[in-house]
Every structure is written in C-alpha cells, then in structure tokens.
Design a protein around this motif. Structure first.
Motif, PDB file in Angstrom:
ATOM      1  N   ASN A  71       0.804  -1.202  -0.168  1.00 39.01           N
ATOM      2  CA  ASN A  71       0.139  -0.054  -0.019  1.00 39.01           C
ATOM      3  C   ASN A  71       0.651   1.444  -0.050  1.00 39.01           C
ATOM      4  O   ASN A  71       0.304   2.263   0.056  1.00 39.01           O
ATOM      5  CB  ASN A  71      -1.065   0.002   1.195  1.00 39.01           C
ATOM      6  CG  ASN A  71      -2.135  -0.777   1.011  1.00 39.01           C
ATOM      7  OD1 ASN A  71      -2.422  -1.045  -0.026  1.00 39.01           O
ATOM      8  ND2 ASN A  71      -2.667  -1.492   2.055  1.00 39.01           N
ATOM      9  N   THR A  72       2.160   1.103  -0.084  1.00 37.87           N
ATOM     10  CA  THR A  72       3.118   2.382   0.205  1.00 37.87           C
ATOM     11  C   THR A  72       3.022   3.157  -1.035  1.00 37.87           C
ATOM     12  O   THR A  72       3.443   4.212  -1.150  1.00 37.87           O
ATOM     13  CB  THR A  72       4.412   1.972   0.680  1.00 37.87           C
ATOM     14  OG1 THR A  72       5.043   1.085  -0.049  1.00 37.87           O
ATOM     15  CG2 THR A  72       4.031   1.601   2.157  1.00 37.87           C
ATOM     16  N   LEU A  73       3.076   2.593  -2.387  1.00 37.55           N
ATOM     17  CA  LEU A  73       3.409   2.991  -3.696  1.00 37.55           C
ATOM     18  C   LEU A  73       2.364   2.803  -4.474  1.00 37.55           C
ATOM     19  O   LEU A  73       1.672   1.865  -4.676  1.00 37.55           O
ATOM     20  CB  LEU A  73       4.831   2.512  -4.523  1.00 37.55           C
ATOM     21  CG  LEU A  73       4.929   2.971  -5.670  1.00 37.55           C
ATOM     22  CD1 LEU A  73       5.396   4.516  -5.452  1.00 37.55           C
ATOM     23  CD2 LEU A  73       6.053   2.121  -6.240  1.00 37.55           C
ATOM     24  N   SER A  74       1.799   3.987  -4.996  1.00 40.06           N
ATOM     25  CA  SER A  74       0.582   3.918  -6.089  1.00 40.06           C
ATOM     26  C   SER A  74       1.392   4.239  -7.298  1.00 40.06           C
ATOM     27  O   SER A  74       2.163   5.292  -7.727  1.00 40.06           O
ATOM     28  CB  SER A  74      -0.325   4.737  -6.131  1.00 40.06           C
ATOM     29  OG  SER A  74      -1.429   5.189  -6.932  1.00 40.06           O
ATOM     30  N   VAL A  75       1.109   3.572  -8.365  1.00 37.91           N
ATOM     31  CA  VAL A  75       1.564   3.678  -9.800  1.00 37.91           C
ATOM     32  C   VAL A  75       0.372   3.781 -10.819  1.00 37.91           C
ATOM     33  O   VAL A  75      -0.589   2.861 -10.636  1.00 37.91           O
ATOM     34  CB  VAL A  75       2.588   2.685 -10.241  1.00 37.91           C
ATOM     35  CG1 VAL A  75       3.012   2.668 -11.820  1.00 37.91           C
ATOM     36  CG2 VAL A  75       3.599   2.275  -9.304  1.00 37.91           C
ATOM     37  N   ARG A  76       0.237   4.805 -11.571  1.00 34.99           N
ATOM     38  CA  ARG A  76      -0.956   4.968 -12.383  1.00 34.99           C
ATOM     39  C   ARG A  76      -0.402   5.412 -13.777  1.00 34.99           C
ATOM     40  O   ARG A  76       0.734   6.082 -13.805  1.00 34.99           O
ATOM     41  CB  ARG A  76      -1.959   6.036 -11.871  1.00 34.99           C
ATOM     42  CG  ARG A  76      -2.546   5.958 -10.797  1.00 34.99           C
ATOM     43  CD  ARG A  76      -3.696   6.757 -10.461  1.00 34.99           C
ATOM     44  NE  ARG A  76      -4.415   6.505  -9.184  1.00 34.99           N
ATOM     45  CZ  ARG A  76      -5.808   5.847  -9.210  1.00 34.99           C
ATOM     46  NH1 ARG A  76      -6.125   5.589 -10.470  1.00 34.99           N
ATOM     47  NH2 ARG A  76      -6.093   5.839  -8.239  1.00 34.99           N
ATOM     48  N   ARG A  77      -1.161   5.213 -14.902  1.00 33.76           N
ATOM     49  CA  ARG A  77      -0.965   5.493 -16.183  1.00 33.76           C
ATOM     50  C   ARG A  77      -1.738   6.829 -16.481  1.00 33.76           C
ATOM     51  O   ARG A  77      -2.838   6.816 -15.924  1.00 33.76           O
ATOM     52  CB  ARG A  77      -1.229   4.470 -17.202  1.00 33.76           C
ATOM     53  CG  ARG A  77      -1.072   4.892 -18.681  1.00 33.76           C
ATOM     54  CD  ARG A  77      -1.755   3.996 -19.650  1.00 33.76           C
ATOM     55  NE  ARG A  77      -1.787   2.601 -19.149  1.00 33.76           N
ATOM     56  CZ  ARG A  77      -0.886   1.654 -19.700  1.00 33.76           C
ATOM     57  NH1 ARG A  77       0.139   1.843 -20.491  1.00 33.76           N
ATOM     58  NH2 ARG A  77      -0.894   0.433 -19.207  1.00 33.76           N
ATOM     59  N   GLY A  78      -0.948   7.863 -16.839  1.00 29.17           N
ATOM     60  CA  GLY A  78      -1.600   9.240 -16.871  1.00 29.17           C
ATOM     61  C   GLY A  78      -2.336   9.277 -18.172  1.00 29.17           C
ATOM     62  O   GLY A  78      -2.176   8.268 -18.984  1.00 29.17           O
ATOM     63  N   ASP A  79      -3.064  10.410 -18.539  1.00 30.00           N
ATOM     64  CA  ASP A  79      -3.740  10.451 -19.865  1.00 30.00           C
ATOM     65  C   ASP A  79      -2.980  10.473 -21.056  1.00 30.00           C
ATOM     66  O   ASP A  79      -3.448   9.748 -22.048  1.00 30.00           O
ATOM     67  CB  ASP A  79      -4.610  11.734 -19.823  1.00 30.00           C
ATOM     68  CG  ASP A  79      -5.516  11.816 -18.890  1.00 30.00           C
ATOM     69  OD1 ASP A  79      -6.033  10.840 -18.187  1.00 30.00           O
ATOM     70  OD2 ASP A  79      -6.047  12.781 -18.452  1.00 30.00           O
ATOM     71  N   ASN A  80      -1.640  10.886 -20.824  1.00 26.34           N
ATOM     72  CA  ASN A  80      -0.867  10.703 -22.093  1.00 26.34           C
ATOM     73  C   ASN A  80       0.121   9.556 -22.068  1.00 26.34           C
ATOM     74  O   ASN A  80       0.979   9.396 -22.933  1.00 26.34           O
ATOM     75  CB  ASN A  80      -0.240  12.072 -22.142  1.00 26.34           C
ATOM     76  CG  ASN A  80       0.967  12.366 -21.324  1.00 26.34           C
ATOM     77  OD1 ASN A  80       0.850  11.526 -20.010  1.00 26.34           O
ATOM     78  ND2 ASN A  80       1.532  13.568 -21.091  1.00 26.34           N
TER      79      ASN A  80
END
Length: 148
Positions: free
Chosen positions: A39-48
């Motif tokens: 739960n310590t790191l969040s990784v997301r793909r941005g819009d671009n």
C-alpha cells in the motif's frame, strides 16, 4: 521502447508483490523507502501514457523511486512522436473577476499593514518578508492571468 507503465510494473514485480487495480493502476511496496506493504506506492498511467508515482509512506521523490527501480525519469514517459504536433496546453483554473479582486484586496491590505508597521518603527521578521513576497507574486500572477 516498451510501454512505461508495463516497464515500471515489470521492475516492481521483480522486487516483490504487485497488486493490480485495473489496467492502469497498481499498488506495491515503495522501492525507495522499503517495507513489505503493497500500500505504500501507487502507480498510475496518466492520460498521455506517462507513469505517475506516489509514495504514501515517506513521500519519496519520483526521481528517487525511479532510480531505486534502476530507471531514469525519461523511462516514465512514452516515446514522443515528433511527427505529431504538440498541442498547446489547456488553460485551467482561471480566476473569476470577483476572485481576482478579492485576492488583490486581501494582499493589498497585508501590504498596507506591513507598511504601517515599518512606518511605526517595527522590524519585519523573515516570515513577514516572505509573506510580503508571496503577496507580491500573487498580485503579479493575477496581472499575468488577465493579460494573456
């Protein structure tokens, strides 16, 4: 070059457990500050297509997280197609006229109080001076916003 999100996912998977939350989001242990919690790191793909990293444990810098994974900051961005024209960024967060007037009035009042204190022989602290600089920057920001 591969997809930046998949690249980060691959590097995180080699270090431990990764929890996928859909196609464009995962959680894992932050490689920079350690720990076992996913739960310590969040990784997301941005819009671009850019990879967005957020450490909730220690607030680690993106560059520190990337380097802990053996990546450069440039690895977090998709390849740019130079044939495609770069679009002008959208202007968001424009102030309404009344908001601009209220901000200027508030900062002008703060400036007047500081001037009166100086006129009465008071010495301004470093905090006071920093706040006056902020007031000046905010007023200049409104001016620039209205003249673009």
């Amino acid at each position: 070059m591969s997809d930046p999100f998949e690249l980060v996912e691959s590097h995180l998977s080699h270090r431990g457990k990764v929890r996928l939350h859909g196609r464009d989001h995962l959680r894992a242990a932050c490689p920079a500050c350690g720990g076992k919690s996913t739960n310590t790191l969040s990784v997301r793909r941005g819009d671009n297509g850019t990879v967005l990293l957020k450490c909730f444990k220690s607030g680690c810098e993106v560059e520190t997280i990337a380097h802990a994974l053996g990546l450069d900051l440039s690895d977090l961005f998709p390849e740019r197609d130079d044939a495609r024209p770069v679009s002008k960024p959208r202007r968001i967060g424009l102030m309404l006229p009344m908001q601009a007037i209220e901000l200027i009035a508030s900062e002008a009042w703060l400036t007047a109080v500081a001037a009166e204190n100086l006129a009465n022989g008071y010495t301004l602290t470093d905090v006071d001076l920093a706040r006056l600089r902020d007031a000046s920057a905010r007023i200049q920001g409104v001016y620039k916003e209205l003249h673009q």
